[in-house]
Enzyme design. Structure first.
Site, PDB file in Angstrom:
ATOM      1  CG  ASP A 135      -3.007   7.759   9.333  1.00 11.06           C
ATOM      2  OD1 ASP A 135      -2.843   6.533   9.403  1.00 11.06           O
ATOM      3  OD2 ASP A 135      -3.350   8.349   8.290  1.00 11.06           O
ATOM      4  CD  GLU A 156      -2.613  -1.260   2.558  1.00  8.63           C
ATOM      5  OE1 GLU A 156      -2.631  -0.302   3.372  1.00  8.63           O
ATOM      6  OE2 GLU A 156      -3.102  -2.363   2.811  1.00  8.63           O
TER       7      GLU A 156
END
Ligand SMILES: Cc1ncc(COP(=O)(O)O)c(C=O)c1O
Lengths: 264, 396
Positions: free
Chosen positions: A64, A53
């Site tokens: 995040d 990814e």
């Protein structure tokens, strides 16, 4: 396009060939150095990683935790942009075979133009996209046709709070695999996987979905990887990999020793 | 009454929606499904209005400001949101949302704050109801709005400094969202403006709409007419403006003016005038106008006013601007400071720096003697005394 060409997708191929212990790695493009992209990708493949990814850095990555926030920040400071990344990936398909996925927050892709973005990804040989803040409703009503026309798998997250009806809908509308978020949290390694989490993986496994499952968020070492794989096709490592390459002068060596530590 | 209302899918024209990662879907969806039933319930309405009356001190006065009117040769009324308990309009929303949080069975609250007014208003309602309160605030904002940090702490809230980005409102919002992702089950996120994923913009606008509801009645009492010629408000995310405009949106003869923070000037690269400088994009859960680079990265904004120092704007406002219903304009730091000083010395009212932006537009409008102008005075200036004192000393 040649009319008799059978349209395949490398993500589908991978899960067709392998059902277990698939290791996927996330990294942030432009981190730790602006020109690390190709080195990281080729060495991940050589180390035996199954799927990659490629993260497009964003100024405001709300899903995040600290580690990936930091890598996003550094990557942007290093000057990474979508256009530069596409340029770095121009001939990546001459160098690696494994499936490649782009991961981005919606705004940079939206600004670039979603259709144009899918087209460019297709030209390069990208197989799927993860856009965590592009919700199912918008995908279904506005973008699914575009993704399909470029053979781009749209991979969606499922969390412990996603109800079964919605999981089935996600399973029906998206492709490649389902990204099983390991707990209600932002990204970042937490070490051990709890019994409760194992129960949750089993619960989703037992739904017998069409798409395979990969567990992500908080997978950071061999033990958590192995546990995450018990009821699923594999797992995704992000933050722990970012930390492993953060201080490295020798990217090649640190990529391979980190992956060894997981696969050993 | 439909043209400027949110549609079935959470959109105002092409703006709005709920662009949240799956981790927040369940919470936002629960809110979406339940908010109208909860808000329209008479027990909710009774509780909400009783608290607004007896606790917040509503209705706030609509004050005819004679000396400022003379100065601008027109008729100016100030809607005194500065006289609310805690000193700004923000509490109208937090009162509504804390009752809602109770109905949803949540026992913890998270919020972001810029100027600290929303943080204080949230800490206040948490103290009132006994819920645990965490407020994220950019470190720069903690320095420039220090009195509000102390107030939040005294009220029992945990104030968490945010060190990312420019350490202002955008960054605090990111962190509050992350907190909610990490604590989805017991926590309700009280967003402080008409931003965020649907249904927040609509819900916050409804809570703030009490402002224009009162203006209508009060203006009728004093002027025998409900509609002024102008309503003016400052815009950060846009909640006080949404409240002041709400019941006038369909009255096209009322000119609505929204004032953004130009910072040091819109061409200086140090500005927060989103409508002037932004483009269509997605930030903090909705599609709207945002300040961004060609590469789709969010631009760090700048304004002397912490409450307006935000690179986005609520989707309702993006729509109102696009449809031409609201005129968007902007004033600089310096113009706002001057307007604050002027109001202090002509009317004996020290406005919040945010509200001073709305006042600063008066000198730029072509107003007639007979015009009726309502300026929404969104908050008071106690929190800004350090900045004001520095400005006054420099002017001497
Ligand atoms: C007094 C005051 N006015 C205005 C604002 C700006 O917010 P909004 O645009 O949501 O009204 C703030 C935000 O902190 C504020 O404290």
């Amino acid at each position: 396009m040649n009319q008799i060409e059978v349209i395949t997708n490398k993500i589908e191929d991978l899960f067709y060939r392998r059902k277990k212990r698939i290791l996927s790695v996330y990294f942030t493009a432009g981190y730790p150095k602006i020109d690390a992209t190709a080195t990281i990708i080729t060495n991940l493949e050589q180390s035996g990683v199954d799927l990659i990814e490629i993260g497009i850095p964003f100024s405001d990555p709300v899903a995040d935790g600290d580690t990936i926030q930091h890598s996003n920040h550094v990557a942007l400071k290093n000057g990474m942009t979508i256009r530069m990344l596409f340029d770095q990936l121009r001939d990546i398909r001459n160098r690696v075979e494994i499936p490649l996925i782009m991961m981005s927050y919606l705004n940079p892709v939206y600004k670039y133009g979603i259709e144009k973005f899918c087209k460019k990804c297709h030209e390069i040989g990208i197989d799927g996209l993860i856009i965590p803040d592009l919700p199912l409703y918008e995908f279904e009503t506005k973008y699914k046709a575009v993704f399909d026309s470029f053979n781009m798998k749209f991979i969606m997250l499922v969390t412990p709070q996603t109800d079964n009806e919605r999981i089935r809908k996600i399973d029906f509308l998206t492709g490649g695999f389902i990204y099983l978020v390991s707990s209600t949290s932002t990204t970042g390694s937490k070490g051990k996987i709890s019994n409760e989490q194992m129960q949750y993986f089993k619960r989703i496994h037992d739904l017998r979905l069409n798409n395979p499952l990969l567990v992500g968020f908080g997978i950071g070492n061999k033990e958590s990887f192995v546990n995450a794989c018990q009821y699923t096709a594999g797992a995704i490592i992000g933050s722990a990999f970012i930390r492993a390459v953060s201080k490295s002068d020798d990217l090649k060596a640190s990529v391979s020793s980190f992956i060894k530590s997981i696969k050993a | 009454m439909k043209k400027f209302q949110v549609d079935q899918n959470g959109y105002y024209g092409k703006f709005g929606g709920a662009y949240v990662p799956e981790m927040l879907f369940a919470n936002v969806e629960e809110l979406r499904i339940r908010y109208l039933d909860i808000l329209n319930d008479s027990s909710f309405q009774n509780e909400f209005h009783a608290l607004l009356k007896h606790y917040v001190g509503r209705p706030t006065p609509l004050y005819f400001a004679g000396r400022i009117s003379d100065k601008y040769n027109t008729r100016i009324y100030l809607k005194r949101e500065d006289l609310n308990h805690t000193g700004a309009h923000k509490i109208n929303n937090t009162i509504g949302q804390i009752i809602l949080a109770g109905r949803l069975g949540k026992n913890k609250i998270v919020a972001e704050t810029g100027a600290g007014q929303h943080g204080v208003a949230t800490a206040t309602v948490c103290a009132l109801t006994g819920l645990e309160c965490t407020v994220y605030m950019g470190k720069l904002d903690m320095e420039r709005q220090k009195p509000n940090v102390e107030r939040m702490k005294m009220l029992g809230a945990r104030v968490v400094p945010v060190l990312s980005g420019n350490q202002t409102l955008k960054d605090a919002t990111n962190e509050a969202m992350r907190h909610w992702i990490n604590n989805p089950e017991d926590t309700h996120y009280i967003i402080g403006s008409v931003v965020g994923p649907h249904p927040y913009p609509d819900m916050v606008a409804r809570f703030q709409s009490v402002i224009s509801e009162e203006i209508k009645t009060q203006l009728f009492e004093q002027e025998s007419r409900e509609n002024p010629d102008y309503v003016i408000a400052c815009v950060g995310g846009g909640s006080n403006a949404a409240g002041a405009f709400y019941h006038y949106l369909e009255c096209e003869e009322v000119v609505l003016i929204a004032v953004e923070a130009a910072g040091k000037g819109i061409t200086t690269g140090q500005s927060a005038a989103t409508i002037a400088l932004g483009a269509e994009g997605v930030l903090h859960g909705s599609k709207s106008i945002i300040m961004q680079t060609d590469d789709g990265q969010i631009v760090e904004p700048y304004s002397i006013s912490a409450g307006l120092d935000y690179p986005g704007i609520g989707p309702l406002h993006a729509h109102l601007s696009e449809r031409g219903r609201v005129e968007f304009t902007h004033v600089t730091d310096k113009e706002a400071l001057k307007a604050a000083l002027e109001l202090a010395q002509l009317e004996g009212i020290i406005p919040a720096l945010e509200s001073a932006h709305a006042l600063a537009i008066l000198s730029k409008l072509d107003l007639k003697k007979s015009d009726l102008v309502v300026v929404n005075l969104s908050g008071r200036g106690d929190k800004d005394m350090d900045t004001y004192i520095r400005f006054i000393n420099k002017e001497k």
